[in-house]
Design a protein around this motif. Structure first.
Motif, PDB file in Angstrom:
ATOM      1  N   GLN A  64       0.816  -1.205   0.000  1.00 38.18           N
ATOM      2  CA  GLN A  64       0.000   0.000   0.000  1.00 38.18           C
ATOM      3  C   GLN A  64       0.856   1.263   0.000  1.00 38.18           C
ATOM      4  OE1 GLN A  64      -3.251   0.035  -0.540  1.00 38.18           O
ATOM      5  NE2 GLN A  64      -3.103  -2.179  -0.682  1.00 38.18           N
ATOM      6  N   ILE A  65       2.024   1.219   0.600  1.00 40.06           N
ATOM      7  CA  ILE A  65       2.912   2.387   0.629  1.00 40.06           C
ATOM      8  C   ILE A  65       3.644   2.535  -0.704  1.00 40.06           C
ATOM      9  CG2 ILE A  65       5.059   3.275   1.650  1.00 40.06           C
ATOM     10  CD1 ILE A  65       4.078   2.152   4.326  1.00 40.06           C
ATOM     11  N   LEU A 115       4.147   5.900  -3.318  1.00 39.83           N
ATOM     12  CA  LEU A 115       5.556   6.281  -3.262  1.00 39.83           C
ATOM     13  C   LEU A 115       6.187   6.221  -4.649  1.00 39.83           C
ATOM     14  CD1 LEU A 115       7.917   7.071  -1.473  1.00 39.83           C
ATOM     15  CD2 LEU A 115       8.387   4.643  -1.153  1.00 39.83           C
ATOM     16  N   VAL A 143      11.074   0.641   3.432  1.00 37.61           N
ATOM     17  CA  VAL A 143       9.944  -0.282   3.307  1.00 37.61           C
ATOM     18  C   VAL A 143      10.467  -1.694   3.059  1.00 37.61           C
ATOM     19  CG1 VAL A 143       7.987  -0.919   1.827  1.00 37.61           C
ATOM     20  CG2 VAL A 143       8.276   1.449   2.555  1.00 37.61           C
TER      21      VAL A 143
END
Length: 171
Positions: A64-65, A69, A107
């Motif tokens: 999801q990030i 990004l 991440v």
């Protein structure tokens, strides 16, 4: 003769009882040891289960990030290539591009938390790395009542770039 036989029989019985009592103590200590090992393994299995659950959660969060990004990263890259923009905007776009790349690696580290990252050593100019990191923070705090002053001499060292950047940013 009967008394001697009775006495010898009693001695043999007492010896057998003594050996059985000693054997029972050994077995009792072995049972305690196995019980303790079983508890430790159950606890380890619980921790492993939690790590698996956290890994699955991390994978979902990372996905999801990464989507927004990636968009930020590409926009910053496009802005940095645009020749018609003022130099300050180009510098800011480069900082956004670099920092979004760093977020991507954080991440990835988050995903790899079960197996910590080994340092990647490279020959770095530590002074320049500190100045660059502070410049990014300075750009991020434009318009705020925060000032940065850095006086770091150049110093060559074999270090992990990402670890050093994290340390300087935390300072």
């Amino acid at each position: 003769v009967l008394r001697v036989l009775l006495f010898l029989g009693s001695l043999i019985l007492m010896s057998i009882l003594l050996l059985a009592w000693q054997r029972q103590g050994v077995l009792h200590s072995e049972v305690n040891k196995v019980t303790w090992e079983l508890r430790m393994r159950e606890e380890e299995a619980r921790r492993s289960g939690k790590l698996v659950a956290m890994g699955n959660l991390a994978a979902g969060v990372a996905h999801q990030i990464r989507n927004p990004l990636n968009t930020i990263h590409m926009i910053a890259q496009a802005l940095g290539r645009n020749q018609g923009l003022p130099e300050e905007v180009t510098v800011q776009a480069r900082h956004i591009h670099d920092e979004s790349g760093r977020i991507e690696s954080i991440v990835q580290q988050f995903l790899d938390f079960a197996r910590p990252r080994d340092p990647v050593f490279e020959n770095l100019n530590l002074g320049q790395l500190v100045r660059d990191t502070v410049a990014v923070q300075q750009s991020a705090n434009l318009g705020k009542k925060v000032s940065f002053q850095v006086s770091v001499p150049d110093c060559e060292a074999e270090l992990d770039r990402q670890f050093v950047v994290e340390i300087v940013e935390n300072l």
